[in-house]
Design an enzyme around this catalytic site. Structure first.
Site, PDB file in Angstrom:
ATOM      1  N   GLU A 124      15.549  35.686   1.532  1.00 33.95           N
ATOM      2  CA  GLU A 124      15.992  34.308   1.278  1.00 33.95           C
ATOM      3  C   GLU A 124      17.403  34.300   0.697  1.00 33.95           C
ATOM      4  OE1 GLU A 124      15.145  30.760  -1.866  1.00 33.95           O
ATOM      5  OE2 GLU A 124      13.346  31.706  -1.025  1.00 33.95           O
ATOM      6  N   SER A 216       5.951  40.362  -2.300  1.00 33.22           N
ATOM      7  CA  SER A 216       6.233  38.925  -2.420  1.00 33.22           C
ATOM      8  C   SER A 216       6.801  38.597  -3.794  1.00 33.22           C
ATOM      9  CB  SER A 216       4.953  38.124  -2.176  1.00 33.22           C
ATOM     10  OG  SER A 216       5.107  36.789  -2.587  1.00 33.22           O
ATOM     11  N   SER A 217       7.965  37.958  -3.808  1.00 27.43           N
ATOM     12  CA  SER A 217       8.620  37.615  -5.066  1.00 27.43           C
ATOM     13  C   SER A 217       7.787  36.636  -5.884  1.00 27.43           C
ATOM     14  CB  SER A 217      10.003  36.999  -4.788  1.00 27.43           C
ATOM     15  OG  SER A 217      10.591  36.535  -5.984  1.00 27.43           O
TER      16      SER A 217
END
Length: 665
Positions: A124, A216-217
């Protein structure tokens, strides 16, 4: 053992949208790939790989008919490259991430030094960098912010999956680093809601299970938040990671899941949890009024897919963000919607912040799903429907509605009564209204004289004030005649001006102020003294109750010119005046409006005067000395030659005084 599922867990709206886009693409005959993992969850990636949609990382070796842009978004340069190659693009970028792109591009265009709070290697963040022309600094901690160089203009944005409180700490550390700083909280509301739900649940249990991919952040942020609360926390990717020893002597377990965790994995974990109770198969024990089996069934029901709202549905939602031009609403079902400013209210507003507040629960109508997956909502249409229902009841019962005039149009006024209704010009008052614009912005009560919610052309609601105004005036008129008496002094408002006088609104009745009663002096036209709308005091001269006429006077309350003269002047005064007419025996000089004095021919000059016009002329300004004032006969004797003599005597006295001063020196 009691198992409690967090109120917010699993797929967010952006991930669910990306999942749906990919599923719809599976049936396509073309060869599709995703540019990188669709979402940060290996189970989801494996799910689509099994159906022929696999991730691809090498743009140069890309061999596909079409490409699905993952939820994290990509740089505009990559999009342009794909278009040049003729590759079909199916964009699954999260709408909230797209907003970060727009903010980054805007700040870049305005010359701001861009700071991105996030993890540099996160896809992102890499996409956001592309929207800043790769000219931005990525920082992941307050320590990095403290060593930043000072710049003139700084714009701060965030990776959507970061912790909000950490973002604010970082912004506070950056404030001294710029003369001007603009910070945008671009953290996803789904992340915020999951964190808050996890915090609340962590305080109620002995063990927290966080389900999600370890890459996953937002899942890692969830796990860290639970650990900070002090509760034992385990991060797992699937039911296969569960270890029976974790649950020994544990009575309450909390479960949450990252925004990219599919529902089926959460359900598998919940199902496996039924097998653990002190490391042994679970017995049928009661938890409140529910058995474990019943409780699990309830949890499964909570995890069931909630159907997305359809066009035309009226649903409840909670305001989670308010901007000037729109309001973001959580409408449940893991969906978020947008209400544009134009759909917030029938009332005009410069900003949606005037109309909504974060945390407020509202009802909205689903207008449509935009191409980017955003649910377009309307609050105005729901309010209008409720208002129409209420107005229909009022119409049927013959009641009264209150509203405010919003604008004037051809033939009448538009009135906000919850919806926009029409007030014909002939029904604004009980008579002709010359200027409708005067009513804009004012609030009144109305009768509804026409109601047709199915009307296609023209206004569905037509209002009237006419009967109400007539009734009110009749009541005031009755009160007026019961209290009015000759000789009274009352306040009134100038309603209409005509050639022969003015009609004065006395609060229930109009009286005539004749032009001869406006002032002691003659006036050319009433408009020279009065203006419509002006408030004045008037004296009641006469009443004719039979014919219902009221004669008024203004001059009765004013001092007469002679009263002014007697107060202002005395014999011996030298004053300014103007010659107004000539006679064979002298000249008449006006010293106050309505008061003339006579300068006899013998007082015009120090020499013999044959005719007054030899010395003065009409309209000539002159200085005169008051010789006599006869208040009973209302006569004033004036002199021109006495003024000359006084001036000459004064000059002689000044000369002698100067001579004496020179002699003494």
């Amino acid at each position: 053992m009691q198992v409690i599922l967090a109120e917010e867990a699993g797929f967010c709206a952006g991930v669910r949208r990306a999942f749906k886009i990919a599923e719809n693409t599976v049936s396509d005959d073309l060869h599709w790939v995703t540019l990188g993992p669709l979402v940060h969850n290996q189970a989801v990636v494996d799910h689509f790989t099994a159906q022929g949609i696999s991730p691809a990382d090498d743009m140069e070796k890309l061999a596909a008919d079409g490409i699905i842009i993952r939820s994290h978004g990509i740089a505009p340069q990559i999009i342009a490259n794909l278009q040049e190659k003729g590759i079909i693009i199916n964009d699954a970028t999260c709408p909230l991430v797209k907003r970060v792109h727009e903010t980054a591009a805007l700040l870049t265009a305005q010359g701001y030094e861009i700071i991105i709070y996030g993890d540099y290697d996160h896809p992102e963040v890499q996409g956001i960098l592309g929207w800043c022309n790769n000219n931005a600094r990525v920082i992941a901690s307050v320590d990095e912010a403290l060593v930043m160089p000072v710049v003139s203009k700084m714009g701060v944005i965030s990776q959507t999956t970061k912790n909000e409180s950490d973002f604010y700490k970082l912004v506070a550390a950056l404030v001294p680093k710029a003369k001007e700083i603009r910070a945008f909280n671009t953290i996803c509301s789904a992340t915020l809601k999951r964190l808050e739900a996890a915090r609340i649940l962590s305080r109620k249990v002995e063990l927290m299970l966080v389900i999600g991919d370890k890459s996953s952040s937002n899942t890692k942020t969830l796990a860290r938040e639970c650990q900070i609360s002090g509760v034992k926390t385990q991060l797992i990717e699937s039911a296969g990671d569960l270890i029976p020893a974790w649950f020994k002597d544990i009575k309450r377990v909390g479960i949450t899941a990252g925004a990219s965790t599919p529902d089926w994995i959460i359900k598998e974990v919940l199902d496996r949890m039924t097998q653990f109770d002190d490391g042994a198969p679970q017995e049928q024990t009661q938890q409140g009024n529910l058995s474990n089996e019943e409780s699990f069934a309830k949890l499964e029901a909570e995890m069931a897919d909630i159907a997305s709202p359809n066009r035309g549905d009226i649903i409840k939602g909670v305001v989670i963000e308010v901007r000037d031009d729109e309001v973001m609403v959580d409408v449940g079902g893991k969906s978020e919607g947008i209400i544009p400013l134009r759909e917030m209210s029938v009332k005009e507003a410069n900003s949606a912040k005037e109309l909504a507040a974060v945390g407020e629960e509202i009802e909205v109508l689903v207008l449509k799903w935009d191409d980017d997956g955003t649910i377009l909502l309307s609050k105005k249409k729901v309010d209008a429907k409720k208002a129409m229902d209420t107005l229909e009841e009022i119409y049927n019962s013959g009641g009264v509605v209150e509203g405010s005039v919003v604008s004037s149009v051809k033939g009448g006024l538009l009135v906000d009564v919850g919806v926009v209704a029409f007030l014909p010009a002939s029904h604004v008052e009980d008579g002709f209204v010359k200027n409708l614009d005067e009513y804009v912005g004012q609030s009144f009560k109305f009768n509804i004289i026409e109601f047709n919610r199915h009307k296609k052309r023209g206004s569905q609601i037509v209002l009237s004030r006419k009967a109400m105004v007539e009734a009110e005036k009749s009541k005031l008129k009755e009160q007026f005649w019961a209290s009015i008496e000759e000789g009274q002094t009352i306040k009134g408002r100038v309603k209409r001006i005509v050639d022969y006088g003015a009609f004065i609104d006395l609060g229930g009745f109009e009286g005539l102020l004749h032009v001869s009663e406006i002032d002691h002096v003659r006036i050319e036209h009433p408009s020279a003294v009065l203006t419509e709308g002006q408030e004045i005091d008037v004296f009641v001269l006469a009443l004719d109750r039979e014919k219902q006429r009221v004669s008024l006077s203004r001059k009765k309350l004013l001092k007469s010119p002679w009263e002014i003269v007697l107060e202002k002047y005395q014999e011996g005064d030298i004053i300014d005046g103007k010659v107004v007419r000539l006679a064979s025996f002298g000249a008449f000089v006006e010293i106050e409006p309505g008061v003339d004095g006579l300068v006899h021919i013998s007082q015009l000059a120090n020499h013999r005067v044959e005719k007054p016009q030899d010395v003065v002329s009409v309209n000539q300004p002159v200085k005169v000395k008051i010789l006599s004032i006869d208040s009973e006969e209302k006569r004033i004797g004036l002199s021109l030659k006495e003024v000359a003599a006084d001036v000459e005597d004064q000059g002689v006295e000044e000369y002698l005084a100067n001579q004496e001063n020179e002699f003494n020196e």
